[in-house]
Write a protein that holds these residues in place. Sequence first.
Motif, PDB file in Angstrom:
ATOM      1  N   LEU A 126       1.004  -1.335   0.091  1.00  0.00           N
ATOM      2  CA  LEU A 126      -0.195  -0.040   0.103  1.00  0.00           C
ATOM      3  C   LEU A 126       0.814   1.304   0.012  1.00  0.00           C
ATOM      4  O   LEU A 126       0.583   2.053  -0.567  1.00  0.00           O
ATOM      5  CB  LEU A 126      -1.058  -0.068   1.294  1.00  0.00           C
ATOM      6  N   LEU A 127       1.945   1.189   0.919  1.00  0.00           N
ATOM      7  CA  LEU A 127       2.945   2.413   0.775  1.00  0.00           C
ATOM      8  C   LEU A 127       3.455   2.569  -0.541  1.00  0.00           C
ATOM      9  O   LEU A 127       3.771   3.940  -1.014  1.00  0.00           O
ATOM     10  CB  LEU A 127       3.840   2.294   1.975  1.00  0.00           C
ATOM     11  N   LYS A 128       3.707   1.512  -1.048  1.00  0.00           N
ATOM     12  CA  LYS A 128       4.296   1.756  -2.381  1.00  0.00           C
ATOM     13  C   LYS A 128       3.296   2.697  -3.301  1.00  0.00           C
ATOM     14  O   LYS A 128       3.902   3.241  -4.442  1.00  0.00           O
ATOM     15  CB  LYS A 128       4.609   0.237  -3.076  1.00  0.00           C
ATOM     16  N   THR A 129       2.034   2.550  -3.529  1.00  0.00           N
ATOM     17  CA  THR A 129       1.266   3.232  -4.208  1.00  0.00           C
ATOM     18  C   THR A 129       1.349   4.744  -3.849  1.00  0.00           C
ATOM     19  O   THR A 129       0.942   5.645  -4.626  1.00  0.00           O
ATOM     20  CB  THR A 129      -0.315   2.907  -4.005  1.00  0.00           C
ATOM     21  N   LYS A 130       2.134   5.183  -2.809  1.00  0.00           N
ATOM     22  CA  LYS A 130       2.222   6.538  -2.540  1.00  0.00           C
ATOM     23  C   LYS A 130       4.054   6.851  -2.715  1.00  0.00           C
ATOM     24  O   LYS A 130       4.619   7.826  -2.059  1.00  0.00           O
ATOM     25  CB  LYS A 130       1.863   6.825  -1.327  1.00  0.00           C
ATOM     26  N   SER A 131       4.513   5.990  -3.359  1.00  0.00           N
ATOM     27  CA  SER A 131       6.187   6.109  -3.864  1.00  0.00           C
ATOM     28  C   SER A 131       6.859   6.006  -2.635  1.00  0.00           C
ATOM     29  O   SER A 131       7.985   6.481  -2.462  1.00  0.00           O
ATOM     30  CB  SER A 131       6.152   7.642  -4.571  1.00  0.00           C
ATOM     31  N   TYR A 132       6.406   5.115  -1.566  1.00  0.00           N
ATOM     32  CA  TYR A 132       7.429   4.913  -0.662  1.00  0.00           C
ATOM     33  C   TYR A 132       8.430   3.960  -1.009  1.00  0.00           C
ATOM     34  O   TYR A 132       8.003   3.137  -2.058  1.00  0.00           O
ATOM     35  CB  TYR A 132       6.779   4.401   0.473  1.00  0.00           C
ATOM     36  N   THR A 133       9.618   4.138  -0.682  1.00  0.00           N
ATOM     37  CA  THR A 133      10.444   2.812  -1.039  1.00  0.00           C
ATOM     38  C   THR A 133      10.546   2.206   0.465  1.00  0.00           C
ATOM     39  O   THR A 133      10.740   2.728   1.501  1.00  0.00           O
ATOM     40  CB  THR A 133      12.189   3.557  -0.967  1.00  0.00           C
ATOM     41  N   THR A 134      10.658   0.771   0.227  1.00  0.00           N
ATOM     42  CA  THR A 134      10.153  -0.052   1.295  1.00  0.00           C
ATOM     43  C   THR A 134      11.436  -1.063   1.484  1.00  0.00           C
ATOM     44  O   THR A 134      12.002  -1.725   0.887  1.00  0.00           O
ATOM     45  CB  THR A 134       9.020  -0.849   1.003  1.00  0.00           C
ATOM     46  N   GLY A 135      11.940  -1.102   2.961  1.00  0.00           N
ATOM     47  CA  GLY A 135      12.859  -2.227   3.271  1.00  0.00           C
ATOM     48  C   GLY A 135      12.590  -2.927   4.575  1.00  0.00           C
ATOM     49  O   GLY A 135      12.056  -2.432   5.566  1.00  0.00           O
ATOM     50  N   LEU A 136      12.857  -4.315   4.464  1.00  0.00           N
ATOM     51  CA  LEU A 136      12.558  -5.093   5.648  1.00  0.00           C
ATOM     52  C   LEU A 136      14.162  -5.630   6.211  1.00  0.00           C
ATOM     53  O   LEU A 136      14.881  -6.291   5.375  1.00  0.00           O
ATOM     54  CB  LEU A 136      11.619  -6.270   5.593  1.00  0.00           C
ATOM     55  N   PHE A 137      14.450  -5.424   7.204  1.00  0.00           N
ATOM     56  CA  PHE A 137      15.700  -5.899   7.797  1.00  0.00           C
ATOM     57  C   PHE A 137      15.446  -6.777   9.010  1.00  0.00           C
ATOM     58  O   PHE A 137      14.995  -6.088  10.043  1.00  0.00           O
ATOM     59  CB  PHE A 137      16.467  -4.611   8.074  1.00  0.00           C
ATOM     60  N   GLY A 138      15.602  -8.155   8.933  1.00  0.00           N
ATOM     61  CA  GLY A 138      15.241  -8.908  10.107  1.00  0.00           C
ATOM     62  C   GLY A 138      14.255 -10.014   9.762  1.00  0.00           C
ATOM     63  O   GLY A 138      14.296 -10.560   8.512  1.00  0.00           O
ATOM     64  N   LYS A 139      13.566 -10.316  10.928  1.00  0.00           N
ATOM     65  CA  LYS A 139      12.521 -11.413  10.727  1.00  0.00           C
ATOM     66  C   LYS A 139      11.244 -11.195   9.845  1.00  0.00           C
ATOM     67  O   LYS A 139      10.706 -10.277  10.168  1.00  0.00           O
ATOM     68  CB  LYS A 139      12.297 -12.071  11.998  1.00  0.00           C
ATOM     69  N   TRP A 140      11.253 -12.072   8.787  1.00  0.00           N
ATOM     70  CA  TRP A 140       9.853 -12.128   7.932  1.00  0.00           C
ATOM     71  C   TRP A 140       8.675 -12.992   8.815  1.00  0.00           C
ATOM     72  O   TRP A 140       7.926 -12.485   9.228  1.00  0.00           O
ATOM     73  CB  TRP A 140      10.256 -12.360   6.596  1.00  0.00           C
ATOM     74  N   HIS A 141       9.075 -14.354   8.634  1.00  0.00           N
ATOM     75  CA  HIS A 141       8.054 -15.428   9.439  1.00  0.00           C
ATOM     76  C   HIS A 141       6.827 -15.401   8.975  1.00  0.00           C
ATOM     77  O   HIS A 141       5.801 -15.597   9.434  1.00  0.00           O
ATOM     78  CB  HIS A 141       8.067 -15.111  10.892  1.00  0.00           C
ATOM     79  N   ASP A 156      10.997  -3.425  -1.408  1.00  0.00           N
ATOM     80  CA  ASP A 156      12.193  -3.347  -2.442  1.00  0.00           C
ATOM     81  C   ASP A 156      13.349  -4.133  -2.024  1.00  0.00           C
ATOM     82  O   ASP A 156      14.117  -4.395  -2.732  1.00  0.00           O
ATOM     83  CB  ASP A 156      12.177  -1.998  -2.579  1.00  0.00           C
ATOM     84  N   GLU A 157      13.591  -3.977  -0.748  1.00  0.00           N
ATOM     85  CA  GLU A 157      14.694  -4.223   0.117  1.00  0.00           C
ATOM     86  C   GLU A 157      14.516  -5.318   1.237  1.00  0.00           C
ATOM     87  O   GLU A 157      13.694  -4.869   1.680  1.00  0.00           O
ATOM     88  CB  GLU A 157      15.657  -3.332   0.326  1.00  0.00           C
ATOM     89  N   PHE A 158      15.231  -6.662   0.977  1.00  0.00           N
ATOM     90  CA  PHE A 158      15.097  -7.635   2.080  1.00  0.00           C
ATOM     91  C   PHE A 158      16.457  -8.000   2.434  1.00  0.00           C
ATOM     92  O   PHE A 158      17.092  -8.619   1.809  1.00  0.00           O
ATOM     93  CB  PHE A 158      14.358  -8.446   1.915  1.00  0.00           C
ATOM     94  N   PHE A 159      16.781  -7.900   3.784  1.00  0.00           N
ATOM     95  CA  PHE A 159      18.033  -8.739   4.527  1.00  0.00           C
ATOM     96  C   PHE A 159      17.622  -9.241   5.733  1.00  0.00           C
ATOM     97  O   PHE A 159      17.242  -8.382   6.717  1.00  0.00           O
ATOM     98  CB  PHE A 159      19.037  -7.686   4.588  1.00  0.00           C
ATOM     99  N   GLY A 160      17.432 -10.360   6.032  1.00  0.00           N
ATOM    100  CA  GLY A 160      17.029 -11.076   6.987  1.00  0.00           C
ATOM    101  C   GLY A 160      16.842 -12.481   6.868  1.00  0.00           C
ATOM    102  O   GLY A 160      17.520 -13.212   6.305  1.00  0.00           O
ATOM    103  N   HIS A 161      15.842 -13.064   7.602  1.00  0.00           N
ATOM    104  CA  HIS A 161      15.464 -14.585   7.665  1.00  0.00           C
ATOM    105  C   HIS A 161      14.007 -14.690   7.529  1.00  0.00           C
ATOM    106  O   HIS A 161      13.261 -14.009   7.984  1.00  0.00           O
ATOM    107  CB  HIS A 161      16.122 -15.255   8.713  1.00  0.00           C
ATOM    108  N   TYR A 162      13.652 -15.836   6.844  1.00  0.00           N
ATOM    109  CA  TYR A 162      12.230 -16.291   6.610  1.00  0.00           C
ATOM    110  C   TYR A 162      11.594 -16.728   7.879  1.00  0.00           C
ATOM    111  O   TYR A 162      10.584 -16.518   8.109  1.00  0.00           O
ATOM    112  CB  TYR A 162      12.138 -17.155   5.467  1.00  0.00           C
ATOM    113  N   HIS A 163      12.469 -17.642   8.731  1.00  0.00           N
ATOM    114  CA  HIS A 163      11.928 -18.399   9.571  1.00  0.00           C
ATOM    115  C   HIS A 163      11.781 -17.583  10.763  1.00  0.00           C
ATOM    116  O   HIS A 163      12.116 -16.696  11.152  1.00  0.00           O
ATOM    117  CB  HIS A 163      12.704 -19.667   9.796  1.00  0.00           C
ATOM    118  N   GLY A 164      11.229 -18.507  11.999  1.00  0.00           N
ATOM    119  CA  GLY A 164      10.925 -17.907  13.325  1.00  0.00           C
ATOM    120  C   GLY A 164      12.022 -17.283  14.030  1.00  0.00           C
ATOM    121  O   GLY A 164      11.834 -16.591  14.918  1.00  0.00           O
ATOM    122  N   HIS A 165      13.187 -18.005  13.673  1.00  0.00           N
ATOM    123  CA  HIS A 165      14.552 -17.669  14.508  1.00  0.00           C
ATOM    124  C   HIS A 165      15.712 -18.178  13.612  1.00  0.00           C
ATOM    125  O   HIS A 165      15.567 -19.075  12.995  1.00  0.00           O
ATOM    126  CB  HIS A 165      14.425 -17.985  15.888  1.00  0.00           C
TER     127      HIS A 165
END
Length: 606
Positions: A126-141, A156-165
């Motif tokens: 949703l934030l990308k519809t307002k031209s935000y650049t988005t990044g996740l650093f850490g746990k996705w899960h 746009d950017e992801f550096f982290g891990h997919y699992h619970g820990h």
Amino acid sequence: MKYAPVDLLIKEFCHKWAVYILLLPLALLLTFSPVYGQRNPNILLIMTDDQGWWDLGVHGNDIISTPVLDELSRESINFSHYYAAPVCSPTRAGMMTGRYHLRTGLYNTRFGGDMIDPEEITIAELLKTKSYTTGLFGKWHLGKYYDYQPNQQGFDEFFGHYHGHIEEYDYPDQLVHNGKPVEARKYVTDLFTDAAMDFIEENREKPFFCYLAYNAPHSPFVVGTSHGRQKRGDALVKKYIDQGLSMKNAQIYAMVEIIDFNMKRLLDHLEALDLEDNTIVIFASDNGGVSSHFRAGLRGNKGNVYEGGVRSPLMVRWPAQLKKKNVTVDAMVSHVDLLPTLCDIVDIPIPTDRKIDGKSFLHLLKDTQGESAHEYVYHHWDRYFPNPYNTWAVFDGRYKLLNNPTPWPKNPVEQDEPFGELYDLKADPGEQNNIARAHPEIVKRLRKAFVDYYDDVTAGREYQPAPIPIGNPRENPVEIQPSWGKISGDSIQYTFLGYDWDSVDSWQKKGEHIDWNLNVIQSGKYQVSISYGCSIKNAGGTIRISVNDEFLDFKVPATPSGDVFTDVMLGEIDIEKGGKVLRAEVEKPSGGEVVKLNRVWLELMD
Ligand SMILES: [Ca+2]
């Protein structure tokens, strides 16, 4: 060079772009709205993992050292009744989508139940519809395979891990950067902070959404101690041991202190870049605490629905617009409110083609008092499949009805006798006096609210692991882990040692097996590899890996010990496109545990 098949590209195009096409008129409308020209605020969302309400100096804990978070609290609007879910991934699903997790397809923290449907619309999208650049650093899960990963869910950017820990906090070996495994060489809390700081600096000229999701202080409670090269961890743990804490509590406190240290680096960086004024800083934890030294008068822990299991810190700082600070709002708010609140702030209409459970609490941020937008806040958790007779709670802002996993009557709405536990949180914040029998009418009202909620969020849903996509050139090979599979046999069992070290073991008899459902995107030759362990005394049996009628047999040699995993390539098999079942089974027994199977890889060959 490998190419995506045309039908895949068309499917992906339709699938993802349908969301954007639906949202395009909104984006155009907003471009010409009166707020055009005003710079939207940056959003920095920081979430810790398993940090309890009580693991903060500002919440009365006079042993833990969190001076930076305490100062952030004094600069923020704080919430005394902010509720996460009882465990990790349900909270993350609710925060990302604005919907209670059972609506999103997610129902577990492992077993393949820890993914949200790719069709869910995340706050990042949703934030990308307002031209935000988005990044996740850490746990996705919220999903480990392609289509479920952060990069396909609005980041746009992801550096982290997919699992619970992760298993290694220092020199972590389970991190990925935009879908590719990376070798990392630092304590992971420092690493995620570094990456978030780089992202913020790189995107300083435009609005950004930076989601920094620490894995700390989740287990394993690793603080960078031992072997002489990790003096910081040793010193921090000793400091807390010397004050009488158990090793586990000392380690948790030390991990939180390292977060606090990193918060200083992060917030100083914002200030140095002159971004502090128009950046909304949100700090929260993802569920109740696991430490036990100080409990702030609350009952319960992570995993249950007493206040200690679901109440989390929530601080919001936005100097440009929120002029009051160091105040506490008592109205209840929920993790599902994040999406509608941010949409409210940035003026993005929330999706109308699906039920959004969350409600904006912008009015509470502006006024620092007022009523909750919710009549009820709900909690529900079951380790395996959703079950209305397991752990749940419903809270109306004063009374809370909760059920622990004890047998309930089959039809709770019709039951006359009050049951469950009812607490008046105003008079009894520690949940010590069950008043269910004295207030049958309140029990009945709250019980009905929960049953209605449960029926609504689970309507039309079947909960099972999503088929694992293979043959997508964007993720090849695909790593298949035990917990997504279904085991069958007298002695076969799972052993959980942290997602990447899980195994299927103890199988002895011919025919004992594990099945995984596959979604084969293209037909072709697939190379099959496994990671396994086998002790010398159990060596010599045979396992068979098959997809329908195609199979490979592997006579299992010993590895250095039964618990040391070795990778081996078994060969190639033909797999047809469509829904298929991958099976690993005992073909010839060895007289003991035939193998510890840690994972299978399927790689589409040219
Ligand atoms: Ca957690």
